[in-house]
Scaffold this motif. Structure first.
Motif, PDB file in Angstrom:
ATOM      1  N   PRO A 178      44.914  37.029  42.110  1.00  0.00           N
ATOM      2  CA  PRO A 178      46.219  37.687  42.259  1.00  0.00           C
ATOM      3  C   PRO A 178      47.369  36.705  42.473  1.00  0.00           C
ATOM      4  O   PRO A 178      48.476  36.921  41.967  1.00  0.00           O
ATOM      5  N   PHE A 225      50.661  36.421  40.076  1.00  0.00           N
ATOM      6  CA  PHE A 225      52.009  36.490  40.639  1.00  0.00           C
ATOM      7  C   PHE A 225      52.827  35.257  40.256  1.00  0.00           C
ATOM      8  O   PHE A 225      53.983  35.371  39.825  1.00  0.00           O
ATOM      9  N   VAL A 254      49.535  42.228  39.496  1.00  0.00           N
ATOM     10  CA  VAL A 254      49.032  41.518  40.673  1.00  0.00           C
ATOM     11  C   VAL A 254      48.051  42.389  41.445  1.00  0.00           C
ATOM     12  O   VAL A 254      47.002  41.914  41.899  1.00  0.00           O
TER      13      VAL A 254
END
Length: 320
Positions: free
Chosen positions: A246, A250, A272
């Protein structure tokens, strides 16, 4: 944060219920394939069709989302293989470990959970990431898993595995459900009312049965694992799935937006959150089919699923 936990708790509680039911033999282990079959061939395709048919087609065909998500997935696959391969973990086990580190449980868990958190508008982005993982990421990792052995045979086996992986995609009802839903959205088609009501009923069953089945599958995998394993064999892949994936999505999305890519902040948030989901439980079935160490894969899935109740909820709190 409490409001987020109130939404996420029922989803993870259903996973726990399935786990306890299988561990205590309230659900016979022999019944788990039947639950899997119901979810895979009936309930989940209906849910995907419903979301696909009610989502604007442009959202289902957003190549910026697909390209960015795929790039991050490929980085995770490469990094996972590079970090985990050793004298014991060769291509087969490393590739399956990489798949479980890069492939989130977006079908069984992600679509209903993220839609419950962010609304139906998030479904298109989640479905698009599912297509990327099912068609590209899983096929690549299956092909890489065949590199063990002699060089010549390894190449031949790799291409054979790639063909089998693509045939598996074609036989999987979920991509077809997404395709049909997208066509229905593009052409504004509606099913006949009785048929639509039947499909919608099956779609409503997808989320609870799928989550319960995840827990049962995890319990079965733990019960059938028959050898101890050092943390170093499965903890790095678990951490990569829960944190590195994640964070990478991002960072890549933030940099792409800064560079001028027309990517909405809402789409990036969904991407994300998809990456922050636990590992896909069906990778355990692939590992078993291709002769990888399924005990290792099952441990990664179990760790990420248990920890995601907190890590995923924290990601939601930070991003929304």
């Amino acid at each position: 944060m409490l409001q987020i936990l109130l939404v996420t708790f029922p989803f993870f509680a259903l996973v726990l219920a399935g786990y306890v039911a299988a561990r205590r033999r309230m659900l016979p282990l022999e019944a788990i394939p039947g639950l899997n079959g119901f979810v895979l061939f009936f309930a989940l395709p209906c849910m995907l069709y419903r979301f696909g048919s009610t989502t604007p087609i442009a959202q289902l065909l957003d190549m910026r989302v697909a390209a960015l998500y795929l790039l991050c997935g490929l980085v995770i696959v490469g990094a996972s293989i590079a970090l985990t391969m050793n004298a014991r973990i060769r291509w087969n086990d490393a590739a399956m470990g990489a798949l479980v580190a890069a492939f989130p449980n977006s079908g069984f868990m992600g679509v209903p959970l993220i839609v419950a958190l962010l609304g139906a508008s998030a479904a298109g982005t989640v479905i698009l990431t599912m297509v990327v993982d099912m068609v590209v990421t899983s096929s690549l990792c299956i092909a890489l898993s065949r590199l063990d052995g002699t060089q010549g045979n390894g190449r031949s086996a790799m291409f054979d595995a790639a063909r089998k992986a693509l045939r598996g995609v074609v036989a999987n009802p979920m991509p077809w459900a997404i395709l049909l839903g997208g066509l229905a959205s593009a052409w504004a088609l509606r099913l006949p009312k009785p048929v639509e009501q039947t499909v919608w009923l099956l779609a409503d069953a997808a989320s609870p049965v799928a989550l319960f089945t995840i827990g049962a599958v995890l319990a079965r995998a733990q019960m059938t694992a028959n050898h101890p394993m050092p943390l170093s064999d499965y903890l790095p892949a678990s951490l990569m799935k829960l944190f590195v994936h994640p964070l990478l999505v991002f960072a890549a999305g933030w940099l792409a937006i800064r560079a001028g890519m027309d990517l909405s902040s809402s789409a990036l948030t969904v991407m994300v959150l998809v990456a922050a989901l636990p590992s896909a439980s069906n990778v355990s079935l692939l590992a078993e089919r291709f002769g990888a160490d399924n005990g290792r894969i099952a441990r990664i899935i179990l760790v990420t699923t248990a920890a995601a109740f907190l890590t995923f909820s924290c990601a939601v709190a930070v991003l929304t």
